[in-house]
Design a protein around this motif. Structure first.
Motif, PDB file in Angstrom:
ATOM      1  N   ASP A 163      17.914  80.365  -6.927  1.00 41.52           N
ATOM      2  CA  ASP A 163      17.667  80.216  -8.360  1.00 41.52           C
ATOM      3  C   ASP A 163      16.484  81.113  -8.755  1.00 41.52           C
ATOM      4  OD1 ASP A 163      16.767  79.370 -10.814  1.00 41.52           O
ATOM      5  OD2 ASP A 163      16.908  77.226 -10.379  1.00 41.52           O
ATOM      6  N   PHE A 164      16.785  82.214  -9.464  1.00 39.06           N
ATOM      7  CA  PHE A 164      15.715  83.150  -9.809  1.00 39.06           C
ATOM      8  C   PHE A 164      14.616  82.483 -10.641  1.00 39.06           C
ATOM      9  CE2 PHE A 164      13.763  85.833 -13.035  1.00 39.06           C
ATOM     10  CZ  PHE A 164      12.995  86.641 -12.205  1.00 39.06           C
ATOM     11  N   ASP A 165      15.021  81.622 -11.569  1.00 40.36           N
ATOM     12  CA  ASP A 165      14.003  80.987 -12.430  1.00 40.36           C
ATOM     13  C   ASP A 165      13.040  80.146 -11.607  1.00 40.36           C
ATOM     14  OD1 ASP A 165      15.035  82.158 -14.686  1.00 40.36           O
ATOM     15  OD2 ASP A 165      16.435  80.510 -15.068  1.00 40.36           O
ATOM     16  N   ASN A 181      25.964  86.979  -7.791  1.00 41.34           N
ATOM     17  CA  ASN A 181      25.459  86.578  -9.122  1.00 41.34           C
ATOM     18  C   ASN A 181      23.946  86.388  -9.189  1.00 41.34           C
ATOM     19  OD1 ASN A 181      28.101  86.543 -10.009  1.00 41.34           O
ATOM     20  ND2 ASN A 181      28.368  84.392  -9.403  1.00 41.34           N
ATOM     21  N   TYR A 182      23.209  86.758  -8.140  1.00 44.31           N
ATOM     22  CA  TYR A 182      21.749  86.664  -8.246  1.00 44.31           C
ATOM     23  C   TYR A 182      21.292  87.760  -9.217  1.00 44.31           C
ATOM     24  CZ  TYR A 182      16.953  85.626  -6.939  1.00 44.31           C
ATOM     25  OH  TYR A 182      15.635  85.228  -6.975  1.00 44.31           O
ATOM     26  N   PRO A 183      20.421  87.430 -10.168  1.00 40.68           N
ATOM     27  CA  PRO A 183      19.984  88.453 -11.150  1.00 40.68           C
ATOM     28  C   PRO A 183      18.989  89.425 -10.514  1.00 40.68           C
ATOM     29  CG  PRO A 183      18.909  86.350 -11.611  1.00 40.68           C
ATOM     30  CD  PRO A 183      19.804  86.108 -10.415  1.00 40.68           C
ATOM     31  N   ILE A 184      19.543  90.366  -9.764  1.00 40.61           N
ATOM     32  CA  ILE A 184      18.745  91.203  -8.888  1.00 40.61           C
ATOM     33  C   ILE A 184      17.769  92.093  -9.680  1.00 40.61           C
ATOM     34  CG2 ILE A 184      20.311  93.173  -8.619  1.00 40.61           C
ATOM     35  CD1 ILE A 184      19.990  92.614  -5.520  1.00 40.61           C
ATOM     36  N   ASP A 185      18.186  92.526 -10.887  1.00 36.64           N
ATOM     37  CA  ASP A 185      17.290  93.383 -11.675  1.00 36.64           C
ATOM     38  C   ASP A 185      16.087  92.602 -12.204  1.00 36.64           C
ATOM     39  OD1 ASP A 185      18.552  95.917 -11.397  1.00 36.64           O
ATOM     40  OD2 ASP A 185      20.187  95.146 -12.618  1.00 36.64           O
ATOM     41  N   ARG A 235      10.334  91.374 -11.703  1.00 32.58           N
ATOM     42  CA  ARG A 235       9.277  90.384 -11.473  1.00 32.58           C
ATOM     43  C   ARG A 235       8.376  90.814 -10.307  1.00 32.58           C
ATOM     44  NH1 ARG A 235       5.468  87.603 -11.712  1.00 32.58           N
ATOM     45  NH2 ARG A 235       5.325  85.345 -11.799  1.00 32.58           N
ATOM     46  N   LEU A 236       9.007  91.333  -9.257  1.00 34.97           N
ATOM     47  CA  LEU A 236       8.227  91.788  -8.099  1.00 34.97           C
ATOM     48  C   LEU A 236       7.350  92.973  -8.482  1.00 34.97           C
ATOM     49  CD1 LEU A 236      10.931  91.681  -5.252  1.00 34.97           C
ATOM     50  CD2 LEU A 236       9.121  90.008  -5.674  1.00 34.97           C
ATOM     51  N   ARG A 237       7.932  93.885  -9.250  1.00 32.07           N
ATOM     52  CA  ARG A 237       7.166  95.077  -9.635  1.00 32.07           C
ATOM     53  C   ARG A 237       5.982  94.683 -10.524  1.00 32.07           C
ATOM     54  NH1 ARG A 237       7.520 100.337  -9.200  1.00 32.07           N
ATOM     55  NH2 ARG A 237       9.617 100.483  -8.358  1.00 32.07           N
ATOM     56  N   ALA A 238       6.230  93.754 -11.448  1.00 31.33           N
ATOM     57  CA  ALA A 238       5.153  93.326 -12.354  1.00 31.33           C
ATOM     58  C   ALA A 238       4.025  92.664 -11.547  1.00 31.33           C
ATOM     59  CB  ALA A 238       5.708  92.359 -13.401  1.00 31.33           C
ATOM     60  N   PHE A 239       4.411  91.844 -10.576  1.00 35.72           N
ATOM     61  CA  PHE A 239       3.415  91.172  -9.726  1.00 35.72           C
ATOM     62  C   PHE A 239       2.596  92.225  -8.969  1.00 35.72           C
ATOM     63  CE2 PHE A 239       2.206  89.370  -5.615  1.00 35.72           C
ATOM     64  CZ  PHE A 239       1.594  88.173  -5.974  1.00 35.72           C
ATOM     65  N   SER A 240       3.309  93.171  -8.395  1.00 34.38           N
ATOM     66  CA  SER A 240       2.661  94.207  -7.600  1.00 34.38           C
ATOM     67  C   SER A 240       1.692  95.034  -8.452  1.00 34.38           C
ATOM     68  CB  SER A 240       3.761  95.080  -6.976  1.00 34.38           C
ATOM     69  OG  SER A 240       3.322  96.354  -6.745  1.00 34.38           O
ATOM     70  N   GLU A 241       2.110  95.359  -9.670  1.00 35.06           N
ATOM     71  CA  GLU A 241       1.250  96.189 -10.537  1.00 35.06           C
ATOM     72  C   GLU A 241       0.052  95.399 -11.056  1.00 35.06           C
ATOM     73  OE1 GLU A 241       4.046  97.827 -13.334  1.00 35.06           O
ATOM     74  OE2 GLU A 241       4.773  99.304 -11.861  1.00 35.06           O
ATOM     75  N   LYS A 242       0.283  94.132 -11.377  1.00 36.60           N
ATOM     76  CA  LYS A 242      -0.793  93.304 -11.940  1.00 36.60           C
ATOM     77  C   LYS A 242      -1.980  93.182 -10.979  1.00 36.60           C
ATOM     78  CE  LYS A 242      -1.306  88.817 -14.155  1.00 36.60           C
ATOM     79  NZ  LYS A 242      -0.590  87.613 -14.525  1.00 36.60           N
ATOM     80  N   TYR A 243      -1.656  92.993  -9.688  1.00 32.92           N
ATOM     81  CA  TYR A 243      -2.745  92.773  -8.720  1.00 32.92           C
ATOM     82  C   TYR A 243      -3.047  94.014  -7.881  1.00 32.92           C
ATOM     83  CZ  TYR A 243      -1.812  88.093 -10.228  1.00 32.92           C
ATOM     84  OH  TYR A 243      -1.627  86.997 -11.026  1.00 32.92           O
ATOM     85  N   GLY A 244      -2.257  95.071  -8.089  1.00 32.56           N
ATOM     86  CA  GLY A 244      -2.464  96.281  -7.305  1.00 32.56           C
ATOM     87  C   GLY A 244      -2.175  96.070  -5.828  1.00 32.56           C
ATOM     88  N   VAL A 245      -1.059  95.371  -5.539  1.00 32.41           N
ATOM     89  CA  VAL A 245      -0.730  95.066  -4.139  1.00 32.41           C
ATOM     90  C   VAL A 245       0.640  95.626  -3.747  1.00 32.41           C
ATOM     91  CG1 VAL A 245      -2.109  92.952  -3.944  1.00 32.41           C
ATOM     92  CG2 VAL A 245       0.245  92.801  -4.802  1.00 32.41           C
ATOM     93  N   GLN A 246       0.765  95.963  -2.481  1.00 30.15           N
ATOM     94  CA  GLN A 246       2.081  96.251  -1.902  1.00 30.15           C
ATOM     95  C   GLN A 246       2.737  94.907  -1.602  1.00 30.15           C
ATOM     96  OE1 GLN A 246       4.027  99.147  -1.001  1.00 30.15           O
ATOM     97  NE2 GLN A 246       5.460  97.438  -0.752  1.00 30.15           N
ATOM     98  N   VAL A 247       3.893  94.669  -2.197  1.00 29.11           N
ATOM     99  CA  VAL A 247       4.604  93.409  -1.937  1.00 29.11           C
ATOM    100  C   VAL A 247       5.529  93.590  -0.735  1.00 29.11           C
ATOM    101  CG1 VAL A 247       6.344  91.802  -2.865  1.00 29.11           C
ATOM    102  CG2 VAL A 247       4.487  92.627  -4.335  1.00 29.11           C
ATOM    103  N   TYR A 248       5.583  92.567   0.091  1.00 24.18           N
ATOM    104  CA  TYR A 248       6.561  92.517   1.184  1.00 24.18           C
ATOM    105  C   TYR A 248       7.468  91.317   0.967  1.00 24.18           C
ATOM    106  CZ  TYR A 248       3.814  95.790   3.995  1.00 24.18           C
ATOM    107  OH  TYR A 248       3.154  96.909   4.461  1.00 24.18           O
TER     108      TYR A 248
END
Ligand SMILES: Cc1ncc(COP(=O)(O)O)c(C=O)c1O
Length: 365
Positions: free
Chosen positions: A169-171, A206-210, A215-228
């Motif tokens: 569940d993406f939400d 049907n997972y909303p992959i985009d 969401r991952l990109r926004a998280f990564s940019e907000k904190y300046g982190v490489q997400v794994y």
């Protein structure tokens, strides 16, 4: 043709997951590490490594396997390292993640030359099983006290947070991540990388992959982190079947069919979590209880509907048999251990491992 029982890994099905993982890496900027605890069948690592960044581990043996057989980036994590293994863990890893501040402190000198991280526990998870809930009461899995973590920030450059469990569940994922941000905001902006662990079923239909990527990109940019990400199940879901043969049929108030495998020995998680196996299409007018051949009374794969009456010698395919199966198989009752077979992209099947009486003997002494 291989003798049953055997796990059949279908590379064309595996490819579907790999392509989704590659898509997420490209569109989110996150790196994807295969969680070896879920799947460590290294004969397909060459194939998988084109689509993933490396592996993550839970022990010395897993980190060594990841480095030797998968290559690329190798993360080491363990609930607790021992004095006599820490050196070898570090020799085989690019990053080491400690589960507690006390382990981080104890191995500060030994680990001074390697990138270090700490596991955080946000104290909330998506798991409905107490057994698998990293946020269960009194959980030993990671630190949660921000003030205590702040005191060791000079020793680490990243965090690992694993609190999703079979989450399709993406939400709910989004809510969990927001919760992590609320709890750990002051810490997140001070590190270079954050692993969000596994348990996110983003390769499912049907997972909303985009949305997930955004969401991952926004998280990564907000904190300046490489997400794994550490996909285990999401990497191999629906790629593999357990192929079995019916050895006997009985009627005991219900129709029973006994197969040449065992849920306890070959698909242990289903027994632990009390979930039935999956058989497709599971339609028809012939209901059967499919039973394992160990002497455990509850060695039952589940009850399913078949198109025709089942006869001795019939073949049955148990679906979705890659995750937490081959890594957990055991020699209970001395039941023959399933071989491992790969179905190549051209449809040909190749037996890559057979287990014999000698393997059984050498597993004991
Ligand atoms: C730290 C960590 N990473 C990754 C995983 C893989 O999870 P899954 O197979 O559900 O994707 C687990 C599973 O327990 C885990 O504990």
């Amino acid at each position: 043709m291989a003798h049953t029982p055997y796990y059949l890994i279908d590379k064309s099905k595996l490819l579907r997951n790999m392509e989704k993982i590659a898509y997420v890496r490209e569109h989110s900027g996150a790196k994807a590490l295969l969680a070896l605890k879920c799947f460590a069948t290294w004969s397909v690592f060459d194939f998988m490594s084109d689509y993933m960044d490396g592996t993550t581990s839970s022990s010395l043996y897993e980190v060594k396997l990841g480095r030797a057989k998968f290559g690329k980036e190798t993360h080491a994590y363990s609930v607790a390292y021992s004095d006599d293994e820490i050196k070898e863990v570090i020799e085989n890893a690019d990053k080491i993640i400690f589960n507690s501040i006390s382990q981080l402190t104890r191995f500060a000198d030994a680990a001074s030359g390697i990138v270090r991280g700490l596991r955080l526990n946000p104290q909330v998870s998506t798991s409905s099983f107490d057994l698998a809930d990293p946020a269960r009461p009194f959980s030993r899995l990671g630190e949660w006290d921000v003030a205590k973590v702040e005191a060791v920030m000079d020793r680490i450059s990243g965090f690992m947070i694993h609190n999703n469990c079979e989450n399709s569940d993406f939400d709910l994922f989004d809510k969990m991540l927001t919760d992590i941000e609320d709890k750990f905001r002051s810490l997140l902006s001070r590190v270079e990388w954050v692993s969000l662990g596994g348990g996110i079923h983003f390769t499912g239909e049907n997972y909303p992959i985009d949305k997930f990527c955004a969401r991952l990109r926004a998280f990564s940019e907000k904190y300046g982190v490489q997400v794994y990400l550490e996909p285990g199940e999401a990497s191999i879901t629906k790629s593999t079947t357990l192929e079995v043969t019916v050895l006997d049929t009985l009627f005991n108030g219900k129709n029973l069919a006994i197969v040449d495998s065992s849920i306890e020995a070959h698909m242990l998680d289903l027994l632990i979590y009390r979930e039935p196996a999956k058989i497709e299409p599971n339609t028809g007018n012939h209901p059967y209880m499919i039973c394992g051949k160990s002497c455990l009374a509850g060695d039952v794969f589940g009850e399913f509907s078949f198109e025709n009456a089942i006869k001795v010698g019939d073949r049955i395919s148990i679906q979705d048999a890659a995750g937490y199966t081959m890594v957990k198989k055991n020699w209970f009752n001395g039941v023959g251990m399933p071989s491992i077979v790969i179905k190549e992209l051209d449809g040909s099947e190749r037996v890559i491992r057979e287990f014999t009486f000698d393997d059984y003997v050498s597993s004991l002494s």
